[in-house]
Design an enzyme around this catalytic site. Structure first.
Site, short mmCIF file in Angstrom:
data_model
loop_
_atom_site.label_atom_id
_atom_site.label_comp_id
_atom_site.label_asym_id
_atom_site.label_seq_id
_atom_site.Cartn_x
_atom_site.Cartn_y
_atom_site.Cartn_z
N SER A 10 -0.70 6.69 8.53
CA SER A 10 0.69 6.32 8.28
C SER A 10 1.42 7.55 7.80
O SER A 10 0.87 8.33 7.01
CB SER A 10 0.78 5.25 7.17
OG SER A 10 0.59 3.97 7.72
N SER A 63 -8.39 5.03 7.85
CA SER A 63 -8.96 4.57 9.13
C SER A 63 -7.96 4.90 10.21
O SER A 63 -8.30 5.38 11.29
CB SER A 63 -9.19 3.06 9.10
OG SER A 63 -9.93 2.68 7.98
N ARG A 81 8.11 4.22 5.84
CA ARG A 81 7.12 4.62 6.83
C ARG A 81 7.88 4.95 8.12
O ARG A 81 8.58 4.12 8.66
CB ARG A 81 6.14 3.48 7.10
CG ARG A 81 5.01 3.87 8.06
CD ARG A 81 4.16 2.65 8.40
NE ARG A 81 2.95 3.00 9.14
CZ ARG A 81 2.88 3.13 10.47
NH1 ARG A 81 3.97 2.94 11.20
NH2 ARG A 81 1.76 3.44 11.06
N GLU A 89 0.80 -1.23 0.00
CA GLU A 89 0.00 0.00 0.00
C GLU A 89 0.83 1.27 0.00
O GLU A 89 0.43 2.28 -0.60
CB GLU A 89 -0.99 0.01 1.18
CG GLU A 89 -0.38 0.09 2.55
CD GLU A 89 -1.47 0.25 3.62
OE1 GLU A 89 -1.99 -0.78 4.09
OE2 GLU A 89 -1.79 1.39 3.97
#
Lengths: 285, 387
Positions: free
Chosen positions: B211, B208, B223, B157
């Site tokens: 990151s 939701s 990340r 992702e």
């Protein structure tokens, strides 16, 4: 262990002994915070001390009576400050000789806000001390002098609490995270030097406020009790709820929370009594 | 094709069914999709070819035509699928074709319905894989295999997010913008920002959960932080506190509320500013800090609670983003994700907070296509694949 130390007393049911101690308080100080007011005082008390060696010839007692100083702590909600001041006036201020001068030291936001009120009620001047300076003075004093003051918590150890004694290791610098109504994060460099390097508005006040809105709990302690019984995984969206397992690529295990209250939208219509407990746990994390 | 292989076979241009395909595909089979299945929303991007020649149209398989018509002639699908028409991108050049990019989303909770639909439209006769990302690409892989008989080509992702951002920013004019005068209702406006020389930048993806990715140069990203207090938290808490059911309702309520009745400000504690640490009286000291008091609870309405939830979540994200940017020596922070959809309050709050707390050192940037980048990244990945 820590729960035993931190057990609170109802003010109405205050034992006679504590009241006596308050009456003999040598010095009192206030920390008037956003939600709670903290009162510290010390008084001279007599206590018995066990003797471990007894001289059979003199038939002396196996205990001895000594006098020492004891530090007491009282907490109450700031919204009751007027009642508290009345209480202090009745029990302490009446004696004109015992209070150390006519100046009482106070800190916290309320020291600014309630200066006038305290002056009216107790007839004393408030010496406003800086909150942060007081905080580190108090912390440093306790850390350097009181055994078992500091402790570490290790979830999977037995016992989980590991108490620390004051050591010869250098104390500074350390990061101090003060979690009150809100949170301040400070770098403590020495006995007097401190720098506020961050903070957040999501603190104890948020937990207490949200908890009061989401559950029927009356009071902070009841909220904590509820939280202990709840299972947050029914309210929070975990990584495994999104991935079906762990998110290996960036090393996020499946049990980590991906979105707090992420499942709450779907269960908002759930009226089961357990929802309250689940929510409480969700908020604490 | 080598001259030695006998009579030459026609190249498959990707518009036939898998069965009819002779295996010499110059491009991946149509339809061209990218999917991003997140914790709350599933995002689908569909490339509609607009350069279809009359010959091609004749050869176009019925199934493909049905899908194309279904997607492009509707703006709502089933009970909760939506096509964001205002985000449509026309004349997009992809792998030698020209077409329109359509952006569709539906709740991940309705994934079962989507799978049924894909099965009904016989998607498996056209494509053998779908490029998909997000947690759902893993979670629903088996369902896709079993029900739709499609393999999901799972993609990371974060990688897809960055790839999608790069593509859209290169393709869509004024994709990137910032808010000028975010705290002034009268003067506040969107100003285009030239993102062509972006590195290094921080991406704060607010779905939701949140990151935070530091992008140092092309291909060099990681990340670096995140928080579980994201869009899902806002929606979840709002639903519990106000009884609302959808994101749009929650935002609507928040727009009308006053969070100062709910939150405890510095001045509520100090009676004014807290000068020693430069904390002005109007700063929030404790979110929801008045709510333990029954009297205060009686004076607030649902709208105030929704507003406070929005402000709390947004400010917390802004604070973490700011500290992360500081730690990495980055001064451009791009906020994306569907939390910011129809949410100018949050965007302006982020813009204001970043500027205020960093004394103008940090710039909060936003992108028009909000939460669709992961899906776009997957579409790009599909095109890259050689058959």
């Amino acid at each position: 262990m820590a729960e035993y130390y931190a057990k609170s007393l109802e003010l109405s049911g205050i034992p006679a002994l504590t009241l006596t101690n308050l009456k003999h308080a040598e010095r009192i100080a206030f920390d008037i915070g956003g939600s709670l007011t903290k009162l510290a005082f010390f008084s001279k008390i007599s206590h018995k001390r066990a003797l471990y060696t007894i001289n059979p010839n003199t038939k002396s007692n196996c205990e001895t009576e000594e006098e020492g100083w004891r530090l007491h702590f009282i907490n109450f909600e700031t919204k009751y400050i007027e009642s508290c001041l009345d209480f202090v006036k009745q029990n302490v201020m009446g004696r004109s000789t015992d209070v150390n001068g006519k100046i009482i030291k106070a800190t916290g936001g309320g020291a600014h806000k309630y200066k006038q009120l305290i002056n009216e009620k107790l007839g004393v001047e408030i010496s406003k001390e800086d909150e942060i300076q007081c905080l580190i003075k108090g912390c440093n004093f306790l850390l350097k002098n009181i055994p078992d003051e500091a402790f570490i918590y290790e979830k999977h150890s037995n016992p989980p609490y590991k108490f620390q004694s004051p050591s010869n290791q250098p104390l500074f610098p350390y990061l101090l995270v003060n979690i009150g109504s809100g949170v301040s994060m400070m770098k403590v460099i020495s006995d007097t030097e401190v720098e506020r390097i961050g903070g957040t508005s999501l603190g104890g006040g948020s937990f207490w406020g949200l908890g009061s809105l989401l559950t029927k709990a009356k009071g902070f302690d009841e909220l904590l009790e509820l939280a202990e019984k709840g299972d947050h995984r029914l309210v929070d969206m975990l990584v495994k709820d999104i991935y079906g397992g762990s998110y290996d690529l960036i090393g996020l295990p499946g049990d980590i929370i991906a979105s707090s209250f992420g499942k709450a939208a779907r269960s908002a219509s759930d009226t089961s009594t357990h929802l309250h407990e689940r929510i409480k746990k969700g908020k604490l994390s | 094709m080598s001259a030695d292989s006998g009579p030459s076979k026609p190249l498959c241009n990707g518009t036939s069914t898998i069965e009819m395909c002779n295996g010499y595909c110059s491009k991946p089979h149509m339809p061209w999709f990218g999917m991003d299945i997140g914790g709350t929303l599933a995002k689908l991007v569909y490339f509609e070819p607009t350069d279809v020649t009359p010959d091609e149209e004749e050869l176009e398989v019925e199934t493909l035509r049905t899908i194309r018509r279904y997607l492009t002639s509707n703006v709502a699908y089933g009970s909760d699928g939506v096509r964001d028409v205002h985000l449509e991108m026309k004349n997009v050049k992809l792998a030698g074709r020209v077409g329109t990019l359509h952006f569709i989303r539906f709740p991940t909770a309705s994934m079962k319905s989507f799978i049924e639909l894909a099965k009904e439209k016989k998607l498996a006769t056209l494509a053998d894989t779908i490029c998909a990302t997000g947690g759902g690409a893993y979670k629903f892989e088996e369902d896709f295999n079993k029900e739709v008989e499609l393999a999901l080509h799972k993609l990371d992702e974060l990688q897809m997010l960055i790839q999608g951002i790069n593509f859209i920013d290169d393709t869509y004019p004024s994709e990137c913008f910032y808010w000028a005068h975010p705290d002034d209702e009268e003067q506040c406006k969107k100003v285009p920002f030239d993102f062509s020389d972006p590195y290094p930048y921080l991406v704060v993806n607010i779905g939701s959960g949140v990151s935070i990715i530091a992008v140092k140069s092309q291909g060099d990203y990681a990340r670096v932080s995140g928080t579980s207090l994201g869009g899902g938290t806002f929606l979840g808490l709002c639903c519990l506190l106000t009884g609302c059911n959808t994101f749009e309702e929650a935002i609507e309520m928040a727009a009308q509320g006053d969070s100062k009745k709910v939150d405890k400000l510095v001045k509520d504690i100090y009676g004014g500013d807290y000068d020693k640490f430069n904390l002005p009286g109007h700063v929030v000291a404790s979110s929801f800090g008045h709510m333990m008091c029954e009297d205060h609870r009686k004076t607030v309405c649902k709208e105030d609670l929704a507003r406070s939830t929005l402000v709390t979540i947004t400010n917390n994200i802004g604070s973490i983003a700011r500290m992360t940017a500081l730690n990495h020596g980055i001064n451009k922070v791009v906020f994306v994700g569907n939390f910011l959809r129809v949410n100018p309050i949050a965007m302006k709050l982020l813009a204001y907070a970043m500027e205020y707390w960093s004394k103008g050192q940090l710039k909060a940037l936003f992108l028009e296509h909000e939460g669709h980048f992961g899906a776009v990244g997957c579409l790009i990945e599909l095109i890259k694949e050689k058959r």
